[in-house]
Design an enzyme around this catalytic site. Sequence first.
Site, PDB file in Angstrom:
ATOM      1  N   THR A 143       0.834  -1.198   0.000  1.00 12.36           N
ATOM      2  CA  THR A 143       0.000   0.000   0.000  1.00 12.36           C
ATOM      3  C   THR A 143       0.868   1.246   0.000  1.00 12.36           C
ATOM      4  OG1 THR A 143      -1.577   1.384   1.201  1.00 12.36           O
ATOM      5  CG2 THR A 143      -0.371  -0.178   2.540  1.00 12.36           C
ATOM      6  N   ASP A 145      -0.131   3.817   1.120  1.00 13.62           N
ATOM      7  CA  ASP A 145      -0.499   4.514   2.359  1.00 13.62           C
ATOM      8  C   ASP A 145       0.464   4.188   3.500  1.00 13.62           C
ATOM      9  OD1 ASP A 145      -2.600   5.224   0.786  1.00 13.62           O
ATOM     10  OD2 ASP A 145      -4.132   4.137   1.898  1.00 13.62           O
ATOM     11  N   ARG A 192      -5.283   8.299   2.511  1.00 13.31           N
ATOM     12  CA  ARG A 192      -6.525   8.067   3.248  1.00 13.31           C
ATOM     13  C   ARG A 192      -6.458   8.662   4.660  1.00 13.31           C
ATOM     14  NH1 ARG A 192      -8.396   2.570   1.805  1.00 13.31           N
ATOM     15  NH2 ARG A 192      -9.521   3.545   0.107  1.00 13.31           N
TER      16      ARG A 192
HETATM   17  O1  F6P Z   1      -5.400   2.491  -0.607  1.00 14.43           O
HETATM   18  C1  F6P Z   1      -4.579   3.178  -1.456  1.00 14.43           C
HETATM   19  C2  F6P Z   1      -5.237   4.403  -2.008  1.00 14.43           C
HETATM   20  O2  F6P Z   1      -4.448   4.816  -3.095  1.00 14.43           O
HETATM   21  C3  F6P Z   1      -5.441   5.539  -1.012  1.00 14.43           C
HETATM   22  O3  F6P Z   1      -4.305   6.315  -0.790  1.00 14.43           O
HETATM   23  C4  F6P Z   1      -6.546   6.333  -1.645  1.00 14.43           C
HETATM   24  O4  F6P Z   1      -7.292   7.057  -0.709  1.00 14.43           O
HETATM   25  C5  F6P Z   1      -7.379   5.244  -2.240  1.00 14.43           C
HETATM   26  O5  F6P Z   1      -6.522   4.156  -2.495  1.00 14.43           O
HETATM   27  C6  F6P Z   1      -8.058   5.643  -3.512  1.00 14.43           C
HETATM   28  O6  F6P Z   1      -8.702   4.532  -4.013  1.00 14.43           O
HETATM   29  P1  F6P Z   1      -9.503   4.494  -5.389  1.00 14.43           P
HETATM   30  O7  F6P Z   1      -8.521   4.801  -6.474  1.00 14.43           O
HETATM   31  O8  F6P Z   1     -10.032   3.104  -5.465  1.00 14.43           O
HETATM   32  O9  F6P Z   1     -10.540   5.545  -5.270  1.00 14.43           O
END
Ligand code: F6P
Length: 411
Positions: A143, A145, A192
């Site tokens: 991740t 994150d 996030r």
């Molecule tokens: O979980 C990784 C992530 O890139 C987060 O940093 C972000 O908030 C989220 O996924 C965004 O997800 P998606 O592209 O599915 O909206």
Amino acid sequence: MQLTGNIVVGQSGGPTAVINASVAGVYSAGKELGAAKVYGMVNGIQGFLKENLLDLDEYLAEEEGIELLKRTPAAFLGTCRYKLPVPEGHEDIYEQIFAVMEKYEITTMLYIGGNDSMDTVKMLSDYAAAHGKPQRFVGIPKTIDNDLPVTDHCPGFGSAAKYIATSLKEIIRDNEAYEGKTKLILVEIMGRHAGWLTGAAGLAKGEDCTGVDAIYLPERVFDVDAFVAKIEELAAKKSSVVIAVSEGVKLADGRFVSEFFAESTDVDVFGHKQVAGSCATLADIVERRTGIKARVIEPSLLQRAATHIASLTDIDEAFAAGSAGVKAAMEGLSGVMITLNRVSDAPYKCETAAYDIHAIANLEKMVPEQFISKDGCQITDEFLAYLRPLIQSELYPIFKDGLPAHLVRRK
Ligand code: F6P
């Protein structure tokens, strides 16, 4: 020791620049340890339920395929955001997963993902244990994150951090080219609820770069008045002001900053609110209160897809995590996630281990206090020392016709 049965590997959640290197690691170790077949599940567990599998020999049997896969962004196998329901009342879903495993003689499932995906590993390994099923389930962390507990850091984070720091250096260069009236740039960074990636903006500072003027992490309550005052103070002194803000910054009442003007009710299947827009909101507030116009930059998914500037350290660790997952399963482990344990900073040394998934699934690791400056607007040297080894070295793309070549699944 030899592996018995076949392996399946899946990717889940938001992609990273190196999530495919973990697939390469699983494949290489699987073949080396004697697996007849290493299958990939197309679109994670959701695809597996529909028996959507591919034989990775088709793509990776030659070394060239592995080298290309390591340089390919996003999830080669396709991904999903699917929450496996609790077994009670949904036994059919679980039995379907085990039936597909039996049909393809799969004894080991490796699932590459973040907090939510580790929940899938937990549920399946618990179900297997409770029902006397021999199959093994191992989580491989990934991740941008960087918020999985226990592990020192997560594959994917180092490359995203390198991209963010690189982009901020470039943004600052550009913004400093002008003179006169203050040019304010707000850069919104993913993560996030955790500020690890936003903190990586601090890496931009160096001999050839003044660095970002402030960094706002979600670990600290966001004070709109103090933010506006900070902008005014900086604008009085500088013509270039560049600020990094996490997408997840929150107000004292618990609302995301992006919800300052309007109540947002959009949530995904895991109940996560759609949080993009903190900088657009702040630009609006700053302009209304001070008249200063801000340019908002949202790197958005570029920050997790930038394999062209991935960290080689990160690629190597993602690969090693995949291989370690196969070895852990071969040693009889199930219901664990592979962790990266930092042994030393200088020289940087990191080892893989396996840890109980119950201490990891669904939990988030926040940036600790000692990594954030007292005023909450910068990161500390300790955070920089933690970050620096993770962005080291490069693995350049294989260019074809002037563009990076990727390995793409035939549909
Ligand atoms: O979980 C990784 C992530 O890139 C987060 O940093 C972000 O908030 C989220 O996924 C965004 O997800 P998606 O592209 O599915 O909206």
